[in-house]
Design a protein around this motif. Structure first.
Motif, PDB file in Angstrom:
ATOM      1  N   ASN A 120     -52.729  56.388 -59.419  1.00  0.00           N
ATOM      2  CA  ASN A 120     -52.734  57.380 -60.488  1.00  0.00           C
ATOM      3  C   ASN A 120     -52.250  56.823 -61.811  1.00  0.00           C
ATOM      4  OD1 ASN A 120     -53.755  59.441 -58.929  1.00  0.00           O
ATOM      5  ND2 ASN A 120     -51.742  60.255 -58.358  1.00  0.00           N
ATOM      6  N   GLY A 121     -51.427  55.797 -61.743  1.00  0.00           N
ATOM      7  CA  GLY A 121     -50.884  55.246 -62.979  1.00  0.00           C
ATOM      8  C   GLY A 121     -51.780  54.220 -63.623  1.00  0.00           C
ATOM      9  N   THR A 122     -52.358  53.320 -62.815  1.00  0.00           N
ATOM     10  CA  THR A 122     -53.131  52.206 -63.375  1.00  0.00           C
ATOM     11  C   THR A 122     -54.633  52.418 -63.335  1.00  0.00           C
ATOM     12  OG1 THR A 122     -53.284  51.032 -61.255  1.00  0.00           O
ATOM     13  CG2 THR A 122     -51.313  50.641 -62.599  1.00  0.00           C
ATOM     14  N   GLY A 123     -55.114  53.296 -62.463  1.00  0.00           N
ATOM     15  CA  GLY A 123     -56.557  53.491 -62.304  1.00  0.00           C
ATOM     16  C   GLY A 123     -57.208  52.455 -61.420  1.00  0.00           C
ATOM     17  N   HIS A 124     -56.453  51.464 -60.931  1.00  0.00           N
ATOM     18  CA  HIS A 124     -57.022  50.458 -60.037  1.00  0.00           C
ATOM     19  C   HIS A 124     -57.307  51.060 -58.658  1.00  0.00           C
ATOM     20  CE1 HIS A 124     -56.757  46.960 -62.581  1.00  0.00           C
ATOM     21  NE2 HIS A 124     -55.475  47.194 -62.853  1.00  0.00           N
ATOM     22  N   ILE A 125     -58.385  50.607 -58.036  1.00  0.00           N
ATOM     23  CA  ILE A 125     -58.719  51.041 -56.679  1.00  0.00           C
ATOM     24  C   ILE A 125     -57.741  50.397 -55.697  1.00  0.00           C
ATOM     25  CG2 ILE A 125     -60.457  50.947 -54.850  1.00  0.00           C
ATOM     26  CD1 ILE A 125     -62.583  50.980 -57.078  1.00  0.00           C
ATOM     27  N   ILE A 126     -57.066  51.223 -54.908  1.00  0.00           N
ATOM     28  CA  ILE A 126     -56.112  50.718 -53.936  1.00  0.00           C
ATOM     29  C   ILE A 126     -56.500  51.101 -52.500  1.00  0.00           C
ATOM     30  CG2 ILE A 126     -54.176  50.660 -55.545  1.00  0.00           C
ATOM     31  CD1 ILE A 126     -53.232  53.325 -54.332  1.00  0.00           C
ATOM     32  N   GLU A 127     -57.507  51.971 -52.356  1.00  0.00           N
ATOM     33  CA  GLU A 127     -57.875  52.428 -51.014  1.00  0.00           C
ATOM     34  C   GLU A 127     -59.391  52.530 -50.879  1.00  0.00           C
ATOM     35  OE1 GLU A 127     -57.474  56.571 -48.496  1.00  0.00           O
ATOM     36  OE2 GLU A 127     -55.640  55.703 -49.338  1.00  0.00           O
ATOM     37  N   LEU A 128     -59.899  52.008 -49.764  1.00  0.00           N
ATOM     38  CA  LEU A 128     -61.317  52.145 -49.431  1.00  0.00           C
ATOM     39  C   LEU A 128     -61.392  52.536 -47.963  1.00  0.00           C
ATOM     40  CD1 LEU A 128     -64.116  51.879 -50.685  1.00  0.00           C
ATOM     41  CD2 LEU A 128     -64.169  49.504 -49.920  1.00  0.00           C
ATOM     42  N   ASP A 129     -61.607  53.820 -47.728  1.00  0.00           N
ATOM     43  CA  ASP A 129     -61.626  54.367 -46.373  1.00  0.00           C
ATOM     44  C   ASP A 129     -63.044  54.829 -46.061  1.00  0.00           C
ATOM     45  OD1 ASP A 129     -61.304  55.595 -43.955  1.00  0.00           O
ATOM     46  OD2 ASP A 129     -59.691  56.927 -44.581  1.00  0.00           O
ATOM     47  N   LEU A 130     -63.791  53.970 -45.345  1.00  0.00           N
ATOM     48  CA  LEU A 130     -65.190  54.256 -45.022  1.00  0.00           C
ATOM     49  C   LEU A 130     -65.394  54.352 -43.511  1.00  0.00           C
ATOM     50  CD1 LEU A 130     -66.967  51.917 -47.599  1.00  0.00           C
ATOM     51  CD2 LEU A 130     -66.412  54.346 -47.815  1.00  0.00           C
ATOM     52  N   HIS A 131     -64.369  54.776 -42.792  1.00  0.00           N
ATOM     53  CA  HIS A 131     -64.540  54.932 -41.350  1.00  0.00           C
ATOM     54  C   HIS A 131     -65.567  56.024 -41.068  1.00  0.00           C
ATOM     55  CE1 HIS A 131     -61.884  58.432 -41.908  1.00  0.00           C
ATOM     56  NE2 HIS A 131     -62.319  58.854 -40.733  1.00  0.00           N
ATOM     57  N   ASN A 132     -66.253  55.887 -39.961  1.00  0.00           N
ATOM     58  CA  ASN A 132     -67.243  56.891 -39.561  1.00  0.00           C
ATOM     59  C   ASN A 132     -66.507  58.142 -39.095  1.00  0.00           C
ATOM     60  OD1 ASN A 132     -69.334  58.396 -38.487  1.00  0.00           O
ATOM     61  ND2 ASN A 132     -70.240  56.695 -37.350  1.00  0.00           N
ATOM     62  N   PRO A 133     -66.652  59.257 -39.792  1.00  0.00           N
ATOM     63  CA  PRO A 133     -65.919  60.463 -39.406  1.00  0.00           C
ATOM     64  C   PRO A 133     -66.493  61.149 -38.176  1.00  0.00           C
ATOM     65  CG  PRO A 133     -67.361  60.945 -41.250  1.00  0.00           C
ATOM     66  CD  PRO A 133     -67.469  59.463 -41.000  1.00  0.00           C
ATOM     67  N   TYR A 134     -67.679  60.712 -37.741  1.00  0.00           N
ATOM     68  CA  TYR A 134     -68.313  61.337 -36.583  1.00  0.00           C
ATOM     69  C   TYR A 134     -67.832  60.632 -35.320  1.00  0.00           C
ATOM     70  CZ  TYR A 134     -71.939  63.827 -33.981  1.00  0.00           C
ATOM     71  OH  TYR A 134     -72.611  64.645 -33.105  1.00  0.00           O
ATOM     72  N   ALA A 135     -67.065  61.334 -34.504  1.00  0.00           N
ATOM     73  CA  ALA A 135     -66.485  60.733 -33.306  1.00  0.00           C
ATOM     74  C   ALA A 135     -67.579  60.296 -32.332  1.00  0.00           C
ATOM     75  CB  ALA A 135     -65.543  61.722 -32.625  1.00  0.00           C
ATOM     76  N   PHE A 136     -67.362  59.127 -31.722  1.00  0.00           N
ATOM     77  CA  PHE A 136     -68.349  58.616 -30.771  1.00  0.00           C
ATOM     78  C   PHE A 136     -68.382  59.484 -29.520  1.00  0.00           C
ATOM     79  CE2 PHE A 136     -69.715  56.196 -27.120  1.00  0.00           C
ATOM     80  CZ  PHE A 136     -70.863  55.591 -27.581  1.00  0.00           C
ATOM     81  N   ASN A 137     -69.591  59.796 -29.092  1.00  0.00           N
ATOM     82  CA  ASN A 137     -69.810  60.534 -27.852  1.00  0.00           C
ATOM     83  C   ASN A 137     -71.022  59.916 -27.179  1.00  0.00           C
ATOM     84  OD1 ASN A 137     -70.622  62.388 -25.826  1.00  0.00           O
ATOM     85  ND2 ASN A 137     -69.705  64.097 -26.939  1.00  0.00           N
TER      86      ASN A 137
END
Length: 374
Positions: free
Chosen positions: A66-83
């Motif tokens: 929030n302070g610097t605007g730099h990207i600190i997180e990239l969360d691209l996990h598949n939200p669809y649980a494996f079945n």
């Protein structure tokens, strides 16, 4: 304009002027890096449809400081649980393709999660080891294959490393991940959570001695790793370890006494191995234990150690499918009174125990599910 309205206008103007830079947009070079990364991916479910426009900190899966605007997180996990019965919907939502080195432009990245996708056997990218600010790396069940690169040892700020396989590659024709030695791991002095379930560690004879040197390690999960040798430790340095999962391996030895020198241990899972001999009468040295699972070893024999009944925080004790003998009632009644308030499950089924136990009509009976059937 009324004074009260003027005040509101001034406050809104002030907020707009000084709002965090992540709300205004993001660093242009980082935005371009994400777009290059996106172009290398296969996205059949169009999960990255929000990756348009100038405000990349508002894109799905992207988090900024929030302070610097730099990207600190990239969360691209598949939200669809494996079945396994609904594999097609899961697969349609899986990202695939290539991992573009443009991610190296995200120099402030601390959190990277690509788990539960399908990269179809490609190697774990070596360049990830240059993201020196990473604290959390999750590549679990993402279709990576081959040997885990030693260069990950360069990620000296890493707190969480997860590369576990949700499914068994021997039965589902998935690429296999393996480790040939763990010398690289010794550099990760800040590591707290290590999850390598179903990764092939058969060639990594140094696994225990290296992990014993990590002062911050609190959770270690190595189930189904094809381990068959559990070395002796002359000195136990697992000062922070609370969770130890070594289930579903092939350890053919007695239960090591050094395990009971891990003074902060809460969760101990040794099920489905080939441990033999008596259960060490040393559980009193680990009063923090809440879960103990020694089930399905088959070769564990002798009587139940009295110290098991003295663990006042124990919630679950599973000793089923072994060769344990002795009197059930004697063990239960000799247990400490404090265990009655904590224990929720006691499974002694599939052993050679004798005697009967019934809580019917007993006001002081433990409030616990006790399984003692043969």
């Amino acid at each position: 304009m009324a004074p009260s309205i003027q005040l509101v206008v001034l406050v809104l103007a002030f907020i707009q002027a000084f709002q965090p830079s992540s709300c205004k947009g993001c660093k242009e070079e980082e935005r371009q890096a994400l777009l290059t990364f996106k172009r290398s991916l296969q996205d059949p479910g169009n999960r990255l449809s929000s990756w348009v426009g100038e405000h990349c900190c508002q894109w799905r899966g992207v988090g900024c400081d929030n302070g610097t605007g730099h990207i600190i997180e990239l969360d691209l996990h598949n939200p669809y649980a494996f079945n396994i019965d609904e594999y097609s919907p899961y697969n349609r939502r899986s990202l695939g393709g290539e991992i573009n080195p443009s991610l190296l432009q995200l120099k402030h990245l601390q959190y990277l999660d690509l788990s539960m996708n399908n990269f179809e056997g490609i190697s774990v990218p070596e360049f990830i080891s240059s993201l020196e600010n990473l604290r959390h790396l999750n590549l679990s069940n993402a279709g990576f294959g081959g040997t885990i690169p030693h260069s990950l040892g360069n990620l000296t700020n890493l707190h969480v490393l997860s590369l576990f396989l949700h499914l068994d590659p021997r039965y589902f024709l998935l690429p296999e991940l393996s480790v040939d030695n763990f010398q690289w791991l010794s550099h990760l002095r800040s590591l707290e959570h290590l999850d390598l379930r179903k990764v092939n560690l058969r060639e990594a004879d140094d696994w225990l001695h290296v992990m014993n040197t990590l002062p911050s390690l609190s959770e270690l999960r190595l189930s189904s790793c094809r381990l068959n040798n559990i070395p002796t430790l002359t000195s136990v340095n697992f000062t922070s370890l609370t969770v130890l999962d070594l289930a579903l391996n092939s350890f053919n030895s007695t239960i090591p006494s050094w395990l009971f020198n891990i003074s902060r241990l809460v969760h101990l899972d040794l099920r489905s191995n080939q441990f033999r001999g008596q259960i060490p009468d040393l559980f009193g040295k680990v009063p923090s234990l809440e879960l103990v699972d020694l089930s399905s070893n088959g070769y564990i024999n002798g009587e139940l150690p009295v110290t098991l009944g003295s663990l006042c925080k124990l919630r679950s004790l599973d000793l089923s499918k072994n060769n344990i003998s002795g009197d059930i009632l004697e063990f239960i009644e000799s247990s400490s009174r404090c265990i009655e308030d904590s224990l929720q499950l006691l499974d002694l089924s599939g052993n050679r125990l004798h005697g009967t136990y019934s809580s019917k009509g007993r006001q002081d009976a433990p409030k616990v599910t006790i399984v003692v059937t043969l």
